[in-house]
Design an enzyme around this catalytic site. Structure first.
Site, PDB file in Angstrom:
ATOM      1  N   MET D  65       8.077   1.084  -7.851  1.00 38.20           N
ATOM      2  CA  MET D  65       9.361   1.596  -8.510  1.00 38.20           C
ATOM      3  C   MET D  65       9.799   1.197  -9.784  1.00 38.20           C
ATOM      4  O   MET D  65       9.144   0.033 -10.636  1.00 38.20           O
ATOM      5  CB  MET D  65      10.614   1.119  -7.141  1.00 38.20           C
ATOM      6  N   GLU D  66      10.558   1.258 -10.819  1.00 41.42           N
ATOM      7  CA  GLU D  66      11.267   0.938 -11.753  1.00 41.42           C
ATOM      8  C   GLU D  66      11.256  -0.028 -11.633  1.00 41.42           C
ATOM      9  O   GLU D  66      10.700  -1.054 -12.658  1.00 41.42           O
ATOM     10  CB  GLU D  66      11.847   1.806 -12.531  1.00 41.42           C
ATOM     11  N   ALA D  67      12.112  -0.763 -10.639  1.00 38.68           N
ATOM     12  CA  ALA D  67      12.344  -2.658 -11.347  1.00 38.68           C
ATOM     13  C   ALA D  67      11.672  -3.346 -11.060  1.00 38.68           C
ATOM     14  O   ALA D  67      11.891  -4.569 -11.850  1.00 38.68           O
ATOM     15  CB  ALA D  67      14.002  -2.727 -10.334  1.00 38.68           C
ATOM     16  N   GLY D 145      14.765   6.292 -15.947  1.00 37.19           N
ATOM     17  CA  GLY D 145      13.598   6.540 -15.960  1.00 37.19           C
ATOM     18  C   GLY D 145      12.782   7.695 -16.131  1.00 37.19           C
ATOM     19  O   GLY D 145      12.384   7.383 -16.172  1.00 37.19           O
TER      20      GLY D 145
END
Lengths: 276, 331, 331, 276
Positions: D65-67, D145
């Site tokens: 995931m992005e974070a 994103g």
């Protein structure tokens, strides 16, 4: 508090031997560093000088090295910037991306502390090779981060043995730019500020004295000489490969017993760099 | 398990092709993938393009053994132990005679070039290099190869005026894109998660930038145990392709928490490599005539290996003396 | 100690000037510097240029409270809790009426813009953004301000042909250079070393890029104890200028190992902020009429604060229910 | 081994309720993910679909995931990409610089999994606003994103409720470029490969079926429809805002009991995204 933990005395070098010119140079260099500064040091004499300053008069100076060491509390002198001794009790473990690409490039380093094989009157440093770069007479290991430090530090301090073949009119190769350095567009030497650069060399500490740079001509001059070692200004002129100004030079304050004691028993008791 | 990444050093090094761009991890005399490099020499790899930032004995050895056509580095040497005589000899002889080309970079620009590779970008900006002969176009040692050797960028650096803020001239440096990355680690999980201790140096960035990453390690540990402290892990398993268990795999360089530099090795190697003949004899005795790393360790001897062991808290060996001119017998 | 970085929230926020570029750390509804943001609103700061990557309730609050003239972000919202009505209202009204301008970026380009700032570089290359209306020059919401407002780059993006390898067209994005960076941390050493847990997000990069970094923390710990595990530390003390001890300083957002999101807060705030009048009343009751964070916590009440506490191993509260439509009383 | 730890059953949603169209969509989407792939997911339905795939048929898929979340083993469904639930038993803790600037940009992500508010026949996605961008009728939170993922993934899978106002001839704003997207130099729509881009949308999974893209025209067509939910091809045409090809469409294989069971009891027992 804030002090490096004192290292155990492992050598027998604490006796009252006379101060060597190598020790004299390191003591003088260490005095140019101030409490609260952030200092980026290469391995060797710069590391010894910075460690000495941190012990003696600048406990809150932050010492950073290129590979990983960042404000650590070494028991023993690291003998390269990646040595395990250099990360002992470190609060943070960066890489060269953070140290050289962020702290240094983002203008957070107050002082860069460098050695070299040759220095010229404008403070250009050569640590790459002797002779022509493409066909060198003598090739060295390579300059590590010396160019980065010379370009990007708030100011640089240079530490180097004083010999005629080292203090030259013009270095064989400009590894680390000084005050008048190479314009990549024309190949000529220009004032570093014409290239949009900040920083620049503030002092050269040698085995004979401390040199600084004229604020206008940016040429090196003798600021202090080590009279306590018997160094004379005549001898300095003789051992310098270019015409160096000596008017106004003063004898440097001699080393204190504490400085030598700490250098010999705490900083480099094995004599790894000081070669006792 | 058919998808296991575990293999022998021979199998792992066998994946490496002649002529490839190869990165060696660690820093000068610290945590260098020496065992894998000895095996590279044994397998007689040729025409390698080496990237190290900075390099240590592994580069001097590969250059001396004739495996290398290009190096790009900021340093190749043994720190205070002594000089890299093989590297020095080849550079002083000149590429016309040796076919070997070396180009100088800096710690920062080498790091940024790897970062660009890790990010999949063709280049990275830098504010370093200005004023230095490192970007003097008349002194580019790769000039005749550019545009011909696809492993090299078409030019060493480029310049661009900042279009966003004050309009300053910014230097661009080309990405480093290793085909192969060799790393020696303290610990690697059985699926490939790498834990480096006492400094990761640029190994993570190189693994991200490389097509193939081979990790030798002091020990292979259960993957799940590494999840107890994710902050301490350096390289995720997804970018590791081959794992080799190899105790003392970085000898004679130092490995935090495991062993310190071996000063006897350096004294011996530096004495031998001062002359080309001596280097050849050393290489035969210590690399070519041995089958594998086990034989190498047996030849070093248990007593010496034990004497190098690191204190687990300090990370190094506080008793070892590091001056070759005052070196005593192994005790 | 005269050089202590320790201060109250009021003193720390007092260092922040109207019109500055301000970054808020954390990620949407996680580890947001809410206590410092409440104090910003109390002190009536104006004309701020906000950077968040991405933003959460702190941005919606500041925009709603009229403190903001610019935002650059990839997201401003409350995740599944509901919509950012203040932000939405202002954007839908339009800058002609509100004087407030918002520009959209992406997670990657926001991160690279901060990375450029951290590296002291004016820009960073990216391969993202192509094909999207995010770089449609006709849709640049800051167009009229560029060249006038010095907080904004002269253009949104620029393009350059790669001079080194295959000649592809690469997009450049301008550095983000916050004047002030606000971070809420789990732990900070008394000299400023920051330890973030459960995800650092972009806080390190923002602190490196910023001129002034203020850290509020759940607790201040002895600096020396943080040296026991340097791998777990995120931001070195040298880039931290002010430290504020502030338990529950990120409430109502979640802090790994300390507390989870407060769904009751979100339900209350979302209901109130649906209309501008409701937002104003909420702001008066929960921010402006309170002197400081202690009064705020007292008003939330011990029972609710305790019910949010995280499990120290899991990092979150496994008992808390997260659907506002099925929310029950605090128990 | 390799499996996410099963979460405790906390809700009462495991009973044999009929499959909802939301569940049907998530089951179909999860089947498009394969073992061994590296999948980058946004929050919401993509996360639910990827988690379901990992439990049911792709235990060695890496979910990122992005974070920060990277191949972790969550007990409970994270409700945003930065949630503490998403880092439980993670082997590595990156930031968006590594996930989005390195893994994604360096072409190490096989599949990007995205939602959105509008999709058009070329797979362009809008998750920014309705109406004109500079003066929107309805402004959303922002796209996180999504653009990065659509540009840089090996391929993308789109998951979206099937409504006429969502499946449109042309999206109001191209947040995430599909097959024919904006040329920033001319403002016109061009083939993404003309812009030097790789990747592109491979499937759109909706509440009515699974759409794919014609390899030549790059226009969306119906590949499978959810006959088991009573969906007809006529209804799909009616609920699509552009003329969509339906010839060759087949009924999708119905969900298995195991898939629904895992979805309801393990993946999203609270119904955070599935809204039971």
């Amino acid at each position: 508090m804030g002090l490096i933990n004192p290292a155990p005395v492992v050598g027998g070098n604490a006796e009252k031997a006379p101060c060597s010119s190598l020790e004299r140079m390191v003591v003088a260099a260490s005095r140019l560093l101030q409490n609260g500064q952030m200092v980026l040091v290469g391995t060797g004499l710069p590391l010894v000088g910075a460690t000495l300053a941190k012990h003696v008069h600048a406990p809150k100076m932050t010492v950073v090295m290129e590979a990983v060491a960042f404000d650590s509390k070494p028991f023993a002198l690291p003998f390269c910037v990646a040595d395990a001794r250099g990360v002992y009790r470190t609060p943070w473990m960066p890489t060269a991306v953070e140290v050289m690409g962020q702290f240094l490039q983002n203008r957070r380093i107050d002082v860069g502390f460098l050695g070299g094989a040759q220095v010229d009157k404008y403070g250009n440093l050569n640590s790459t090779c002797m002779g022509s770069y493409l066909h060198p007479e003598k090739r060295f290991e390579g300059s590590g981060g010396a160019c980065d430090i010379a370009v990007l530090s708030g100011k640089t301090i240079i530490i180097m043995v004083h010999e005629k073949r080292r203090f030259v009119e013009q270095v064989d190769y400009i590894t680390s730019p000084g005050w008048k350095c190479r314009d990549h567009r024309t190949g000529r030497l220009v004032d570093r500020r014409e290239l949009g650069m900040w920083g620049g060399p503030s002092a050269v500490v040698s085995t004979m004295g401390v040199m600084k740079f004229d604020p206008e001509s940016h040429e090196m001059y003798v600021d202090e000489y080590f009279a306590d070692l018997g160094v004379t200004l005549g001898a300095m002129k003789e051992n310098t490969g270019f015409d160096i100004r000596i008017d106004g030079a003063r004898p440097a304050p001699p080393p204190k017993a504490e400085e030598l004691e700490v250098l010999r028993t705490v900083v480099d008791p094995e004599g790894i760099f000081m070669k006792y | 398990m058919s998808d296991s990444k575990l293999m022998s050093a021979r199998e792992a090094v066998n994946l490496i092709e002649d002529g490839c761009r190869l990165f060696t991890g660690g820093w000068t005399v610290v945590r260098k993938p020496m065992g894998l490099v000895y095996e590279l020499i044994r397998q007689g790899k040729k025409n390698l393009s080496l990237i190290s930032n900075p390099g240590g004995p592994e580069i001097d050895l590969l250059v001396g053994a004739g495996c290398v056509s290009l190096t790009e580095s900021n340093y190749i040497g043994h720190e205070v132990f002594g000089h890299p005589y093989s590297f020095r000899r080849k550079v002083e002889e000149g590429p016309e005679r040796t076919g070997y080309h070396h180009d100088d970079w800096t710690v920062q620009t080498g790091a940024l070039r790897l970062l660009a590779g890790a990010m999949g970008l063709p280049f990275m900006p830098t504010l370093s290099l200005k004023g230095s002969d490192l970007i003097n176009p008349d002194l580019d040692p790769m000039r005749e190869l550019r545009g011909k050797d696809p492993r090299l960028p078409k030019q060493k650096v480029a310049f661009i005026k900042d279009p966003f803020w004050e309009g300053e001239e910014v230097t661009l440096v080309p990405a480093l894109r290793p085909d192969v990355c060799l790393i020696h680690a303290q610990e690697v999980g059985e699926q490939g998660t790498v834990r480096l201790k006492g400094g990761a140096f640029l190994d993570y960035y190189a693994a991200m930038a490389a097509k193939l990453t081979i990790v030798s390690a002091e020990r292979i540990v259960p993957e799940d145990s590494l999840r107890d402290l994710p902050q301490a892990n350096t390289i995720p398993a997804q970018v590791v392709h081959a794992i080799v268990e190899m105790p003392y795999g970085a000898h004679p360089t130092a490995v935090w928490g495991f062993y310190d530099n071996d000063p006897w090795w350096f004294k011996d190697y530096l004495t031998a490599s001062k002359e080309e003949e001596g280097f050849g004899a050393w290489l035969k005795e210590w690399v070519l005539d041995l089958q594998n790393h086990d034989e190498y360790l047996a030849k070093i001897g248990l007593k010496r290996l034990m004497s190098l062991r690191a204190d687990p808290v300090l990370g190094y060996n506080p008793k070892i003396r590091r001056r070759l001119d005052k070196l005593q017998e192994v005790n």
